[in-house]
Design an enzyme around this catalytic site. Structure first.
Site, PDB file in Angstrom:
ATOM      1  N   ASP A 120       0.884  -1.241  -0.135  1.00  0.00           N
ATOM      2  CA  ASP A 120       0.007   0.142  -0.048  1.00  0.00           C
ATOM      3  C   ASP A 120       0.980   1.089   0.088  1.00  0.00           C
ATOM      4  OD1 ASP A 120      -1.698   2.068   0.464  1.00  0.00           O
ATOM      5  OD2 ASP A 120      -2.968   1.126   2.084  1.00  0.00           O
ATOM      6  N   THR A 139     -17.054  15.711 -26.534  1.00  0.00           N
ATOM      7  CA  THR A 139     -15.954  15.262 -27.445  1.00  0.00           C
ATOM      8  C   THR A 139     -14.514  14.853 -26.626  1.00  0.00           C
ATOM      9  OG1 THR A 139     -15.286  17.487 -27.664  1.00  0.00           O
ATOM     10  CG2 THR A 139     -16.377  16.426 -29.567  1.00  0.00           C
ATOM     11  N   TYR A 193      -9.659  14.921  -8.424  1.00  0.00           N
ATOM     12  CA  TYR A 193      -8.694  14.133  -9.465  1.00  0.00           C
ATOM     13  C   TYR A 193      -7.658  15.214  -9.989  1.00  0.00           C
ATOM     14  CZ  TYR A 193      -6.778  11.021 -12.845  1.00  0.00           C
ATOM     15  OH  TYR A 193      -6.174  10.104 -13.654  1.00  0.00           O
TER      16      TYR A 193
HETATM   17  P1  NAD Z   1      -5.572   1.489 -13.159  1.00  0.00           P
HETATM   18  O1  NAD Z   1      -6.556   2.052 -12.055  1.00  0.00           O
HETATM   19  O2  NAD Z   1      -5.728   0.543 -14.073  1.00  0.00           O
HETATM   20  O3  NAD Z   1      -3.948   1.381 -12.312  1.00  0.00           O
HETATM   21  C1  NAD Z   1      -3.718   2.150 -11.101  1.00  0.00           C
HETATM   22  C2  NAD Z   1      -3.131   1.011 -10.188  1.00  0.00           C
HETATM   23  O4  NAD Z   1      -2.691   1.685  -9.036  1.00  0.00           O
HETATM   24  C3  NAD Z   1      -4.257   0.063  -9.788  1.00  0.00           C
HETATM   25  O5  NAD Z   1      -3.822  -1.112 -10.182  1.00  0.00           O
HETATM   26  C4  NAD Z   1      -4.593   0.085  -8.275  1.00  0.00           C
HETATM   27  O6  NAD Z   1      -4.519  -0.773  -7.626  1.00  0.00           O
HETATM   28  C5  NAD Z   1      -3.002   0.898  -7.895  1.00  0.00           C
HETATM   29  N1  NAD Z   1      -3.226   1.484  -6.676  1.00  0.00           N
HETATM   30  C6  NAD Z   1      -4.223   2.430  -6.338  1.00  0.00           C
HETATM   31  N2  NAD Z   1      -3.875   2.743  -5.038  1.00  0.00           N
HETATM   32  C7  NAD Z   1      -2.736   1.950  -4.341  1.00  0.00           C
HETATM   33  C8  NAD Z   1      -2.096   2.136  -3.224  1.00  0.00           C
HETATM   34  N3  NAD Z   1      -2.407   2.735  -2.309  1.00  0.00           N
HETATM   35  N4  NAD Z   1      -0.739   1.271  -3.254  1.00  0.00           N
HETATM   36  C9  NAD Z   1      -0.396   0.563  -4.317  1.00  0.00           C
HETATM   37  N5  NAD Z   1      -1.036   0.603  -5.616  1.00  0.00           N
HETATM   38  C10 NAD Z   1      -2.231   1.461  -5.791  1.00  0.00           C
HETATM   39  O7  NAD Z   1      -5.024   3.098 -13.970  1.00  0.00           O
HETATM   40  P2  NAD Z   1      -4.283   3.215 -15.389  1.00  0.00           P
HETATM   41  O8  NAD Z   1      -5.363   3.776 -16.375  1.00  0.00           O
HETATM   42  O9  NAD Z   1      -3.493   2.250 -15.666  1.00  0.00           O
HETATM   43  O10 NAD Z   1      -3.564   4.649 -14.891  1.00  0.00           O
HETATM   44  C11 NAD Z   1      -2.094   4.947 -14.613  1.00  0.00           C
HETATM   45  C12 NAD Z   1      -1.743   6.157 -14.231  1.00  0.00           C
HETATM   46  O11 NAD Z   1      -2.185   7.089 -15.431  1.00  0.00           O
HETATM   47  C13 NAD Z   1      -2.808   6.746 -13.058  1.00  0.00           C
HETATM   48  O12 NAD Z   1      -1.596   7.611 -12.248  1.00  0.00           O
HETATM   49  C14 NAD Z   1      -3.868   7.626 -13.637  1.00  0.00           C
HETATM   50  O13 NAD Z   1      -4.057   8.668 -12.740  1.00  0.00           O
HETATM   51  C15 NAD Z   1      -3.043   7.964 -14.837  1.00  0.00           C
HETATM   52  N6  NAD Z   1      -3.848   8.403 -16.147  1.00  0.00           N
HETATM   53  C16 NAD Z   1      -4.534   7.521 -16.601  1.00  0.00           C
HETATM   54  C17 NAD Z   1      -5.220   7.988 -17.860  1.00  0.00           C
HETATM   55  C18 NAD Z   1      -5.944   6.808 -18.642  1.00  0.00           C
HETATM   56  O14 NAD Z   1      -6.793   7.152 -19.506  1.00  0.00           O
HETATM   57  N7  NAD Z   1      -6.023   5.692 -18.253  1.00  0.00           N
HETATM   58  C19 NAD Z   1      -5.450   9.326 -18.022  1.00  0.00           C
HETATM   59  C20 NAD Z   1      -4.723  10.273 -17.335  1.00  0.00           C
HETATM   60  C21 NAD Z   1      -3.904   9.740 -16.294  1.00  0.00           C
END
Ligand code: NAD
Length: 342
Positions: free
Chosen positions: A53, A221, A149
């Site tokens: 965590d 969009t 966020y």
């Molecule tokens: P995701 O939710 O699939 O992956 C995030 C991971 O972080 C999860 O597996 C979750 O279990 C883990 N996590 C959460 N709390 C935790 C903790 N306390 N300790 C350890 N692990 C923890 O999200 P993603 O789509 O793979 O996104 C990855 C990163 O990219 C994130 O920071 C997200 O904010 C950023 N992001 C993603 C997008 C997108 O379109 N997917 C867009 C903008 C930004």
């Protein structure tokens, strides 16, 4: 700059982190993955996977020990439905994760630190029209991000900037614009629009009920970037010496209605869109990729149609398996009732 070494990917049990681990292994890195959970849709390619965590400082010290590079992807996040209704949880958890991971990396003498920010840092006042002007990196100020966020992402961008200035940590900051692809959350409330639409279209196809729900009028969009381009961009930025925030996304704007039509076309099914009330986020958002091209000499290459075809194929398999499982459970339940009655 030395390219191989030991890399940590936080959030390695999640969507982009899982793909990034595989990509870094192919580049020849030794990789440690860290997450609250193991990846749901396939084994991690990481050499070492720790379930930790990262809100806890001690866990962050353990995670960052002995690695050269950190890719900080861990976050408590989801699609619009989740982000617009869990503000306190998101700001609290993500602030703890990022403040502790960044500081532990400094403490452990990490060489490079990659932070994953988001297009959600851009001010809502620049995104009120569906036909939005693409967002340049400097448009983030004066600040008015979307939701807790977005505020947390903007604050940690600044924290990275100050750790670079004050402590000499080589930080990189990316702003993703809607990343999608296989092996991502596709149901349960945290899924994002492309996965949700693929799921709804797959259900329409496999059950024969053509109606799919779209939140709002569907004329909002976005631009969407396939995950293979995303991990390529991440790595290119990490290997550059650019320390300011950089957009990473496609710059082709589509409405959610158009997105649904493209997916239905790929699935070969006729759909009927039912517009229902639901969170829609900003009215329009697109990435200005001018700086991305300047800094990396590259931009995402995989077309929306190609990325959606790959994603849809994977999600249709998940939906088919789910329908089969539900039918089996129902049959067993009916058999149980028959036995109980006889
Ligand atoms: P995701 O939710 O699939 O992956 C995030 C991971 O972080 C999860 O597996 C979750 O279990 C883990 N996590 C959460 N709390 C935790 C903790 N306390 N300790 C350890 N692990 C923890 O999200 P993603 O789509 O793979 O996104 C990855 C990163 O990219 C994130 O920071 C997200 O904010 C950023 N992001 C993603 C997008 C997108 O379109 N997917 C867009 C903008 C930004």
């Amino acid at each position: 700059m030395e390219k191989q070494g030991k890399a940590l990917v936080t959030g390695a049990g999640g969507f982009i982190g899982h793909h990034l681990v595989t990509y870094l292994k192919k580049q020849g890195y030794w990789v440690r993955g860290v997450d609250l959970k193991l990846p749901e849709y396939g084994q991690s390619d990481a050499d070492d996977f720790l379930v930790l965590d990262l809100r806890r400082w001690e866990s962050c010290l353990q995670a960052t020990e002995g690695v050269n590079d950190v890719y900080a992807l861990a976050a408590d996040m989801g699609g619009m439905g989740f982000i617009s209704s869990h503000h306190a949880q998101i700001l609290h958890n993500n602030a703890l994760i990022n403040i502790h991971t960044l500081d532990a990396a400094r403490e452990n003498g990490v060489r490079r630190y990659f932070y994953t920010s988001s297009a959600c840092v851009y001010p809502e006042y620049r995104q009120t029209e569906a036909n939005v002007i693409p967002l340049k990196e400097e448009d983030a100020y004066p600040a008015a991000p979307q939701d807790a966020y977005g505020w947390e992402k903007l604050i940690v961008e600044r924290l990275c900037h100050h750790y670079h200035e004050d402590y000499g940590l080589a930080t990189r900051i990316v702003r993703f614009h809607n990343i999608f692809g296989p092996l991502g959350t596709w149901e349960g409330g945290r899924e994002k629009a492309p996965a949700a639409i693929c799921r709804k279209v797959a259900f329409a196809k496999l059950t024969g009920d053509p109606e799919i729900e779209i939140w709002g009028d569907g004329e909002q969009t976005r631009s969407f970037c396939y995950v293979d381009d995303c991990v390529t961009g991440i790595y290119k930025l990490m290997c550059s010496d650019y320390t300011e925030p950089l957009n990473l996304g496609q710059d082709r704007l589509v409405t959610i209605n158009e997105l649904a039509d493209i997916v239905a076309n790929i699935a070969g099914v006729k759909i009927v869109k039912k517009h229902v009330p639901g969170p829609q986020g900003v009215r329009g958002r697109n990435s200005d990729n001018t700086r991305l091209r300047q800094v990396l000499g590259w931009e995402p290459e995989i077309s929306l149609e190609e990325g959606l075809a790959r994603t849809y194929a994977w999600i249709e398999r998940q939906v088919a398996a789910k329908i089969q499982h539900t039918e089996r459970e129902l049959t067993l339940a009916r058999m149980g009732e028959t036995v109980a009655l006889s």
